[in-house]
Design a protein around this motif. Structure first.
Motif, PDB file in Angstrom:
ATOM      1  N   ARG A   1       0.864  -1.087   0.093  1.00 29.73           N
ATOM      2  CA  ARG A   1      -0.121  -0.019  -0.039  1.00 29.73           C
ATOM      3  C   ARG A   1       0.827   1.444  -0.054  1.00 29.73           C
ATOM      4  N   ALA A   2       2.017   1.225   0.613  1.00 28.21           N
ATOM      5  CA  ALA A   2       2.907   2.485   0.929  1.00 28.21           C
ATOM      6  C   ALA A   2       3.388   2.844  -0.588  1.00 28.21           C
ATOM      7  N   LEU A   3       3.858   1.665  -1.386  1.00 31.72           N
ATOM      8  CA  LEU A   3       4.424   1.738  -2.727  1.00 31.72           C
ATOM      9  C   LEU A   3       3.515   2.281  -3.661  1.00 31.72           C
ATOM     10  N   ARG A   4       2.161   1.784  -3.494  1.00 30.61           N
ATOM     11  CA  ARG A   4       1.216   2.066  -4.410  1.00 30.61           C
ATOM     12  C   ARG A   4       0.737   3.659  -4.206  1.00 30.61           C
ATOM     13  N   ASP A   5       0.581   4.039  -2.843  1.00 26.52           N
ATOM     14  CA  ASP A   5       0.281   5.451  -2.671  1.00 26.52           C
ATOM     15  C   ASP A   5       1.103   6.538  -3.077  1.00 26.52           C
ATOM     16  N   MET A   6       2.540   5.987  -2.790  1.00 23.60           N
ATOM     17  CA  MET A   6       3.755   6.923  -3.114  1.00 23.60           C
ATOM     18  C   MET A   6       3.856   6.997  -4.491  1.00 23.60           C
ATOM     19  N   SER A   7       3.497   5.842  -5.271  1.00 27.49           N
ATOM     20  CA  SER A   7       3.590   6.125  -6.820  1.00 27.49           C
ATOM     21  C   SER A   7       2.775   7.480  -7.216  1.00 27.49           C
ATOM     22  N   VAL A   8       1.458   7.373  -6.738  1.00 27.61           N
ATOM     23  CA  VAL A   8       0.573   8.460  -7.021  1.00 27.61           C
ATOM     24  C   VAL A   8       1.008   9.706  -6.696  1.00 27.61           C
TER      25      VAL A   8
ATOM     26  N   ALA B   1       7.604   7.617 -10.089  1.00 34.70           N
ATOM     27  CA  ALA B   1       6.182   7.014  -9.966  1.00 34.70           C
ATOM     28  C   ALA B   1       5.951   5.874 -10.909  1.00 34.70           C
ATOM     29  N   GLN B   2       6.377   5.549 -12.256  1.00 29.96           N
ATOM     30  CA  GLN B   2       6.353   4.657 -13.000  1.00 29.96           C
ATOM     31  C   GLN B   2       6.862   3.398 -12.468  1.00 29.96           C
ATOM     32  N   GLN B   3       8.122   3.507 -11.859  1.00 30.49           N
ATOM     33  CA  GLN B   3       8.739   2.196 -11.266  1.00 30.49           C
ATOM     34  C   GLN B   3       8.201   1.944 -10.320  1.00 30.49           C
ATOM     35  N   LEU B   4       7.617   2.706  -9.264  1.00 30.02           N
ATOM     36  CA  LEU B   4       6.873   2.390  -8.010  1.00 30.02           C
ATOM     37  C   LEU B   4       5.321   1.770  -8.407  1.00 30.02           C
TER      38      LEU B   4
END
Length: 798
Positions: free
Chosen positions: A478-485, A496-499
């Motif tokens: 969830r942390a990686l998904r949220d920080m990608s946004v 963003a694309q990598q995360l």
């Protein structure tokens, strides 16, 4: 109290209402009281849960009843008032209490020196002024005398660092026949009488009085009253006392004396006991100010008078009301619900130590906890305190704990992303970028090359077995998904694309591991926290320590969204907890571990149920969420002072109360604050892409809140679309509801408002600016596409 009496208390209310007894509830695998509340005509209510058990009251401390922490906002000095009025800054004398501050001061009444509040049957209160302000009032009856006490901590900048507690005692009535005649100086006698040192003090004791009050200060020294100041002796005086005992009469100069307290005339010093005594007439009031941190007399300009007391009291009230007024407002028709969110917001500001939110104060939890502290910071952001949320985050990021690196990285990043989406601030994000980039690397660098899962981590903070943790993995996803946004929205496109790519692959790996680890031999299927076959189903959940920690950890998994709210896995988790001993009054159950010194018997860990409440609201299982809301409000915090804790007993200790562990608790407060917010305002990501797209208003309200004449009012509530305000006024007897909505700056993809009406009333039509609104399911109106301020007229009927 006898066992028979306890059993009587446990069962009387339940029998009167034809409900299960406390012992039946404690032994059950299902939430018997929660299920009973679901059968009420309009769903769960505060009144239903309030009557089930005596309130929270007792702690494992020498002072036996819970303390009330009092402080100026964010101040390091934390005085505490024991909630029976007996003392200020008393010591717990227990292994679980630490960081205690100040010289203990105790209050006694009458010739028999009865401690204030000793007999709880004769105590009224404590309660807060106006229902929520931390100005504490209580009344106590002792041997025919009725005493009133009022206490508060100064918010005056000149006094706040000293933890100055202002206390007022009034003798309201008395039966003086039990007192001996007033003491007078015998003729032909010189010198002090009963420790009285001067003619002014002698005069006070020589005049008739109706009763008397004593303030006694604990310590190695015998404190002396010099004018209106109670002074600690100099270092040389203390040394002299010790040397006299040892036979060495020499002394060296010491530091200047410090002020422990100030009094308004009416007090007498008895230096033989280090006590202050106030002989009092009926209707008389005396004042005392107690300093938690000793004050250099040269720096103290205070002169205690009734007028100064009133000025300090007004300033205290203004400080807290001003703070509340700069935040959001969630005003409901239920006074206890409103008092609770105001009092708990204030308490969380008290639990800030300079720029760090602490889990508790003056005990072993007086420090930074990451998941729990993040919940409190999120609540600050939800209630409109963006600047405060930001100033508290660096301390969270700096905190470390070996064995929980992934857990901590996950919740640090989730906190940052959530607060950013409520209050976007690219400059702040850039300012603390080294902190959050470090935590991203902790997660991405912590995954095993072969399995794609994180390396083994502790099962929980208190369970040191290392496992492939579903809690750590789901929340790190969830942390990686949220920080990608967040990265995408702030121009960090490549990262963003990598995360986003990593998060997408990572989630599939987690779900595959869950599918392989799920035990289908039990119904509903059991999903373990330990994903490599180390964990068997827990049934009943409350029967073991590990099952209890599974219950807490699984709610973090549920809140991560790794299983979408409507998924079969989320359904299985919710139902498993409901059917296998995970709940009592909607609060998470836990075992009282054998040998545990702070709680006995079956208990609940109510603060960790917040994510369950929020997922239930997202799933539109409103009444089940309201079981948790009202269970928390009625039985998960103290009455009239709204103080929460980490764990509390189910079975009463006696007719006056139940045990609670290490109050206050900022995350317990956040549980209530966040649940209330999401009952009234919901901003959801319904397509699971990490970005909110749907605004729902009033979706989780109790039906009684829209009875005839009731009003719900929300002002300046931050959402991921901007601030939202709305008001709903019920004229149910006239078949009409009026609503005004100020829609947010950034229109959501979808927007709805719901009226959960009582007594089977339904919406028949709705119009805004003479145009009909689409009505869904007889309760919900579609606001999609509307902007600005919208006034809605709704017609209702049974």
């Amino acid at each position: 109290m006898t066992i028979c009496a306890v059993l009587f208390v446990m069962g009387t209310v339940a029998r009167a209402q034809s409900l299960p007894t406390t012992q039946e509830v404690a032994n059950s695998n299902t939430d018997l009281w929660g299920e009973a509340s679901l059968k009420l005509p309009n769903g769960p209510t505060y009144e239903f849960f309030e009557k089930l058990l005596p309130p929270l009251r007792y702690v494992d401390a020498n002072f036996r009843v819970y303390p009330i922490v009092l402080s100026a906002p964010s101040n390091l000095t934390k005085p505490r008032l024991v909630s029976d009025g007996s003392s200020i800054n008393a010591r717990a004398r227990s292994l679980t209490w630490s960081h205690e501050q100040g010289t203990p001061a105790f209050f006694f009444m009458g010739e028999h020196r009865e401690p204030f509040g000793q007999d709880l049957a004769h105590l009224q209160g404590p309660k807060f002024v106006d229902g929520y302000l931390p100005i504490v009032q209580m009344t106590y009856t002792s041997r025919g005398s009725v005493w009133e006490q009022e206490s508060f901590c100064s918010t005056d900048p000149q006094l706040a660092d000293y933890g100055a507690v202002f206390v007022k005692f009034t003798l309201k009535s008395a039966t003086p026949t039990h007192l001996p005649p007033p003491k007078v100086r015998p003729e032909k006698t010189t010198g002090p009488v009963q420790g009285v040192e001067n003619e002014e003090n002698l005069k006070l004791l020589s005049e008739p009085y109706d009763d008397k009050l004593e303030a006694w200060f604990e310590g190695p020294a015998l404190y002396k009253l010099q004018g209106d100041r109670l002074m600690a002796p100099t270092a040389s005086e203390e040394e002299s006392l010790a040397q006299l005992k040892s036979g060495n009469a020499t002394a060296s100069p010491g530091a200047p004396p410090q002020v422990l307290a100030m009094v308004y005339p009416g007090w007498i010093n008895n230096p033989g006991r280090g006590a202050l005594i106030a002989p009092m007439k009926i209707g008389q009031t005396v004042y005392i100010t107690i300093f938690t941190k000793d004050v250099d007399p040269a720096k103290l300009a205070l002169k205690l008078t009734p007028e100064e007391y009133d000025r300090q009291r007004a300033q205290c009230a203004k400080t807290w009301n001003d703070l509340l007024n700069r935040g959001a407002k969630f005003d409901t028709p239920e006074a206890v619900a409103n008092n609770a969110w105001r009092a708990e917001t204030i308490m969380n500001f008290m639990l800030i130590s300079r720029d760090a939110i602490h889990y508790s104060a003056c005990n072993q939890y007086d420090g930074i906890y990451i998941g729990e502290g993040g919940d409190a910071i999120d609540a600050f952001a939800q209630y409109g305190y963006a600047d405060d949320a930001q100033r508290l985050m660096p301390a969270q990021f700096k905190a470390e704990r070996k064995g929980l690196e992934f857990h901590r990285a996950a919740f640090k990043l989730q906190m940052l992303a959530y607060c950013y989406h409520l209050h976007p601030d690219p400059e702040y994000l850039k300012k603390i970028e080294p902190m959050w980039q470090k935590e991203i690397k902790v997660i991405t660098g912590g995954r095993e090359p072969d399995s794609g899962m994180l390396r083994k981590e502790q099962y929980e903070g208190d369970v040191h077995q290392y496992v492939y943790s579903l809690e750590a993995n789901s929340n790190c996803w969830r942390a990686l998904r949220d920080m990608s946004v967040v990265c995408q929205e702030t121009g960090r496109t490549e990262q963003a694309q990598q995360l986003a790519k990593t998060a997408e692959q990572y989630r599939k790996i987690i779900l595959d591991a869950v599918a392989k680890s799920t035990d289908h031999s039990i119904d509903p299927p059991f999903i373990p926290l330990a994903l490599a076959g180390e964990e068997q189903p827990h049934s009943p959940i409350w029967a073991s320590t590990l099952g209890s920690y599974w219950n807490l950890g699984m709610n973090y998994v549920l809140g991560s969204g790794v299983f979408t709210a409507g998924s079969q896995q989320a359904t299985d988790l919710l139902r498993y907890v409901e059917q296998h001993g995970g709940l009592c009054m909607g609060l998470l159950r836990a075992r009282a571990t054998p040998g545990n010194w702070w709680l006995t018997g079956p208990r609940v860990n109510d603060l960790y149920g917040m994510r369950r409440n929020l997922v239930l609201l997202q799933r539109d299982e409103v009444d089940r969420a309201l079981v948790g809301f009202y269970g928390k409000l009625a039985q998960g915090m103290t009455r009239d002072t709204f103080i929460g804790c980490e764990g509390s007993s189910i079975v009463p200790f006696d007719e006056f109360g139940r045990q609670m562990s290490l109050p206050p608790n900022s995350a317990a407060n956040a549980n209530y604050l966040q649940t209330l917010r999401y009952m009234l305002v919901q901003d959801y990501d319904t397509d699971d892409d990490g970005k909110a797209d749907t605004l729902r208003l009033g979706f989780g309200t109790p039906r009684a809140w829209l009875a005839e004449g009731k009003t719900i009012n929300v002002e300046k509530a931050p959402t991921q679309f901007g601030e939202i305000s709305y008001s709903i006024r019920s004229y149910l007897n006239h078949g009409t509801i009026e609503a005004t909505v100020q829609l947010p700056q950034h229109p959501p993809k979808y927007a709805f408002i719901r009226l959960r009406l009582p007594d089977e009333n339904k919406i028949t039509s709705a119009t805004a600016a003479n145009h009909p609104l689409k009505v869904i399911d007889s309760e919900t109106m579609d606001l999609t596409g509307l902007t600005g301020s919208v006034t809605i007229t709704i017609k209702v009927a049974k």
